[in-house]
Write a protein that holds these residues in place. Structure first.
Motif, PDB file in Angstrom:
ATOM      1  N   LEU A 145      27.323  43.355 -58.384  1.00  0.00           N
ATOM      2  CA  LEU A 145      27.880  43.407 -57.031  1.00  0.00           C
ATOM      3  C   LEU A 145      29.402  43.396 -57.063  1.00  0.00           C
ATOM      4  O   LEU A 145      30.057  44.116 -56.297  1.00  0.00           O
ATOM      5  N   ALA A 146      29.990  42.592 -57.945  1.00  0.00           N
ATOM      6  CA  ALA A 146      31.445  42.558 -58.062  1.00  0.00           C
ATOM      7  C   ALA A 146      31.998  43.918 -58.450  1.00  0.00           C
ATOM      8  O   ALA A 146      32.984  44.401 -57.866  1.00  0.00           O
ATOM      9  N   ALA A 147      31.376  44.550 -59.441  1.00  0.00           N
ATOM     10  CA  ALA A 147      31.818  45.882 -59.855  1.00  0.00           C
ATOM     11  C   ALA A 147      31.693  46.874 -58.702  1.00  0.00           C
ATOM     12  O   ALA A 147      32.602  47.684 -58.458  1.00  0.00           O
ATOM     13  N   GLU A 148      30.585  46.792 -57.989  1.00  0.00           N
ATOM     14  CA  GLU A 148      30.375  47.706 -56.853  1.00  0.00           C
ATOM     15  C   GLU A 148      31.468  47.534 -55.805  1.00  0.00           C
ATOM     16  O   GLU A 148      32.010  48.513 -55.285  1.00  0.00           O
ATOM     17  N   ARG A 149      31.798  46.289 -55.488  1.00  0.00           N
ATOM     18  CA  ARG A 149      32.822  46.040 -54.455  1.00  0.00           C
ATOM     19  C   ARG A 149      34.215  46.457 -54.922  1.00  0.00           C
ATOM     20  O   ARG A 149      35.075  46.777 -54.105  1.00  0.00           O
ATOM     21  N   LEU A 150      34.427  46.460 -56.217  1.00  0.00           N
ATOM     22  CA  LEU A 150      35.703  46.956 -56.754  1.00  0.00           C
ATOM     23  C   LEU A 150      35.710  48.472 -56.884  1.00  0.00           C
ATOM     24  O   LEU A 150      36.750  49.063 -57.168  1.00  0.00           O
ATOM     25  N   GLY A 151      34.542  49.086 -56.725  1.00  0.00           N
ATOM     26  CA  GLY A 151      34.448  50.534 -56.808  1.00  0.00           C
ATOM     27  C   GLY A 151      34.452  51.066 -58.226  1.00  0.00           C
ATOM     28  O   GLY A 151      34.899  52.193 -58.470  1.00  0.00           O
ATOM     29  N   VAL A 152      33.938  50.266 -59.157  1.00  0.00           N
ATOM     30  CA  VAL A 152      33.891  50.687 -60.562  1.00  0.00           C
ATOM     31  C   VAL A 152      32.482  50.480 -61.102  1.00  0.00           C
ATOM     32  O   VAL A 152      31.655  49.797 -60.486  1.00  0.00           O
ATOM     33  N   ALA A 153      32.203  51.046 -62.251  1.00  0.00           N
ATOM     34  CA  ALA A 153      30.913  50.856 -62.905  1.00  0.00           C
ATOM     35  C   ALA A 153      30.921  49.548 -63.694  1.00  0.00           C
ATOM     36  O   ALA A 153      31.905  49.216 -64.356  1.00  0.00           O
ATOM     37  N   ALA A 154      29.823  48.809 -63.626  1.00  0.00           N
ATOM     38  CA  ALA A 154      29.743  47.553 -64.370  1.00  0.00           C
ATOM     39  C   ALA A 154      29.951  47.774 -65.865  1.00  0.00           C
ATOM     40  O   ALA A 154      30.561  46.943 -66.549  1.00  0.00           O
ATOM     41  N   ALA A 155      29.476  48.902 -66.379  1.00  0.00           N
ATOM     42  CA  ALA A 155      29.614  49.192 -67.810  1.00  0.00           C
ATOM     43  C   ALA A 155      31.069  49.380 -68.222  1.00  0.00           C
ATOM     44  O   ALA A 155      31.382  49.325 -69.420  1.00  0.00           O
ATOM     45  N   ASP A 156      31.953  49.572 -67.253  1.00  0.00           N
ATOM     46  CA  ASP A 156      33.378  49.750 -67.540  1.00  0.00           C
ATOM     47  C   ASP A 156      34.165  48.454 -67.346  1.00  0.00           C
ATOM     48  O   ASP A 156      35.401  48.483 -67.331  1.00  0.00           O
ATOM     49  N   CYS A 157      33.459  47.330 -67.187  1.00  0.00           N
ATOM     50  CA  CYS A 157      34.120  46.053 -66.924  1.00  0.00           C
ATOM     51  C   CYS A 157      34.012  45.109 -68.115  1.00  0.00           C
ATOM     52  O   CYS A 157      33.080  45.197 -68.921  1.00  0.00           O
ATOM     53  N   LEU A 158      34.971  44.204 -68.199  1.00  0.00           N
ATOM     54  CA  LEU A 158      34.941  43.123 -69.174  1.00  0.00           C
ATOM     55  C   LEU A 158      34.698  41.824 -68.430  1.00  0.00           C
ATOM     56  O   LEU A 158      35.412  41.500 -67.477  1.00  0.00           O
ATOM     57  N   VAL A 159      33.680  41.087 -68.845  1.00  0.00           N
ATOM     58  CA  VAL A 159      33.342  39.799 -68.253  1.00  0.00           C
ATOM     59  C   VAL A 159      33.930  38.677 -69.099  1.00  0.00           C
ATOM     60  O   VAL A 159      33.826  38.689 -70.334  1.00  0.00           O
ATOM     61  N   PHE A 160      34.538  37.699 -68.429  1.00  0.00           N
ATOM     62  CA  PHE A 160      35.022  36.477 -69.078  1.00  0.00           C
ATOM     63  C   PHE A 160      34.063  35.359 -68.692  1.00  0.00           C
ATOM     64  O   PHE A 160      33.882  35.075 -67.502  1.00  0.00           O
ATOM     65  N   GLU A 161      33.456  34.707 -69.677  1.00  0.00           N
ATOM     66  CA  GLU A 161      32.443  33.687 -69.416  1.00  0.00           C
ATOM     67  C   GLU A 161      32.587  32.516 -70.381  1.00  0.00           C
ATOM     68  O   GLU A 161      33.322  32.590 -71.364  1.00  0.00           O
ATOM     69  N   ASP A 162      31.834  31.444 -70.067  1.00  0.00           N
ATOM     70  CA  ASP A 162      31.841  30.292 -70.969  1.00  0.00           C
ATOM     71  C   ASP A 162      30.458  29.702 -71.179  1.00  0.00           C
ATOM     72  O   ASP A 162      30.281  28.875 -72.069  1.00  0.00           O
ATOM     73  N   ALA A 163      29.469  30.072 -70.362  1.00  0.00           N
ATOM     74  CA  ALA A 163      28.157  29.433 -70.401  1.00  0.00           C
ATOM     75  C   ALA A 163      27.060  30.453 -70.708  1.00  0.00           C
ATOM     76  O   ALA A 163      27.204  31.641 -70.420  1.00  0.00           O
ATOM     77  N   GLU A 164      25.963  29.965 -71.261  1.00  0.00           N
ATOM     78  CA  GLU A 164      24.883  30.844 -71.697  1.00  0.00           C
ATOM     79  C   GLU A 164      24.343  31.713 -70.564  1.00  0.00           C
ATOM     80  O   GLU A 164      24.100  32.906 -70.743  1.00  0.00           O
ATOM     81  N   ALA A 165      24.135  31.106 -69.384  1.00  0.00           N
ATOM     82  CA  ALA A 165      23.567  31.864 -68.268  1.00  0.00           C
ATOM     83  C   ALA A 165      24.496  32.990 -67.856  1.00  0.00           C
ATOM     84  O   ALA A 165      24.055  34.116 -67.582  1.00  0.00           O
ATOM     85  N   GLY A 166      25.795  32.717 -67.817  1.00  0.00           N
ATOM     86  CA  GLY A 166      26.756  33.744 -67.435  1.00  0.00           C
ATOM     87  C   GLY A 166      26.906  34.826 -68.488  1.00  0.00           C
ATOM     88  O   GLY A 166      27.067  36.000 -68.159  1.00  0.00           O
ATOM     89  N   ILE A 167      26.877  34.424 -69.750  1.00  0.00           N
ATOM     90  CA  ILE A 167      26.939  35.399 -70.843  1.00  0.00           C
ATOM     91  C   ILE A 167      25.762  36.362 -70.728  1.00  0.00           C
ATOM     92  O   ILE A 167      25.921  37.580 -70.817  1.00  0.00           O
ATOM     93  N   ALA A 168      24.569  35.803 -70.507  1.00  0.00           N
ATOM     94  CA  ALA A 168      23.373  36.637 -70.365  1.00  0.00           C
ATOM     95  C   ALA A 168      23.486  37.564 -69.162  1.00  0.00           C
ATOM     96  O   ALA A 168      23.060  38.725 -69.211  1.00  0.00           O
ATOM     97  N   ALA A 169      24.081  37.065 -68.077  1.00  0.00           N
ATOM     98  CA  ALA A 169      24.256  37.897 -66.883  1.00  0.00           C
ATOM     99  C   ALA A 169      25.202  39.060 -67.155  1.00  0.00           C
ATOM    100  O   ALA A 169      24.942  40.193 -66.742  1.00  0.00           O
ATOM    101  N   GLY A 170      26.303  38.779 -67.846  1.00  0.00           N
ATOM    102  CA  GLY A 170      27.246  39.841 -68.181  1.00  0.00           C
ATOM    103  C   GLY A 170      26.631  40.883 -69.086  1.00  0.00           C
ATOM    104  O   GLY A 170      26.808  42.089 -68.889  1.00  0.00           O
ATOM    105  N   GLU A 171      25.878  40.421 -70.076  1.00  0.00           N
ATOM    106  CA  GLU A 171      25.202  41.348 -70.982  1.00  0.00           C
ATOM    107  C   GLU A 171      24.219  42.231 -70.222  1.00  0.00           C
ATOM    108  O   GLU A 171      24.172  43.450 -70.417  1.00  0.00           O
TER     109      GLU A 171
END
Length: 215
Positions: A145-171
């Motif tokens: 949803l964040a990528a969509e609202r920025l008008g970019v593809a999620a595959a073209d984004c870099l996620v910064f995370e610290d926790a397992e659940a968030g890492i899995a979400a970014g992947e």
């Protein structure tokens, strides 16, 4: 080998842009005690996940999940002691074009606002919170949803995370992931690149608006 460039950076909030881990663990330790849970075993599981989802996972009989989540939220909004920015984070996000970054957090709007204000982090134009998605992390919905609202593809984004659940979400969203370790109280193993904080990161904003990260 040249560094990859990205259309946008997507940041988790707690433990990634701000240090709120100790404050959150104080509140959740109190919650665990109220319900007779082993805090030492339970507390490491809270990070990166929506409060209601954490509570629901405990399968406590006769519990009102929404009421308990509200209790936790009140406690976290009131307990901001020690909440601060990760070293270098404020300067780093200030250098990003406003339309090239977002925050994706499992916190609610009131809690995210309170913590970012306490840490001195200006909320971005795109802020995805617990209320914005039907399924929280590790589901990738928030990052997509964040990528969509920025008008970019999620595959073209870099996620910064610290926790397992968030890492899995970014992947699962198809993003590259970089792990921030500054606020870890429960270290985890990861194959992703890590950074202690943002102090030594090099950022280049290319003429086309894409972002290149170095150190």
């Amino acid at each position: 080998m040249p560094s990859p460039s990205y259309a946008a950076f997507l940041f988790d909030m707690d433990g990634t842009l701000i240090t709120s881990t100790v404050a959150a663990e104080r509140v959740w330790t109190r919650w665990a005690a109220r319900h007779g849970l082993d805090a030492a075993a339970f507390v490491p599981t809270i990070h990166g996940v929506r409060a209601a989802d954490t509570i629901r996972r405990q399968n406590l009989p006769g519990i009102d999940v929404e009421a308990e989540a509200a209790w936790v939220e009140r406690g976290e909004i009131e307990d901001l002691e020690g909440v601060a920015p990760i070293a270098g984070a404020i300067d780093f996000v200030r250098r990003l074009p406003p339309d090239r970054w977002a925050v994706v957090t499992s916190a609610t709007v009131p809690l995210a606002t309170a913590r970012m204000r306490a840490a001195g982090v200006e909320p971005p134009a795109v802020l995805i919170t617990a209320e914005d998605v039907a399924r929280g992390k590790p589901d990738p919905a928030g990052y997509r949803l964040a990528a969509e609202r920025l008008g970019v593809a999620a595959a073209d984004c870099l996620v910064f995370e610290d926790a397992e659940a968030g890492i899995a979400a970014g992947e699962a969203a198809g993003c590259d992931v970089r792990i921030v370790t500054a606020a870890w109280t429960h270290p985890l193993e990861t194959t992703h690149p890590t950074l202690a904080d943002y102090g030594d990161l090099r950022l280049e904003v290319r003429p086309d608006g894409s972002l290149e990260l170095g150190s």
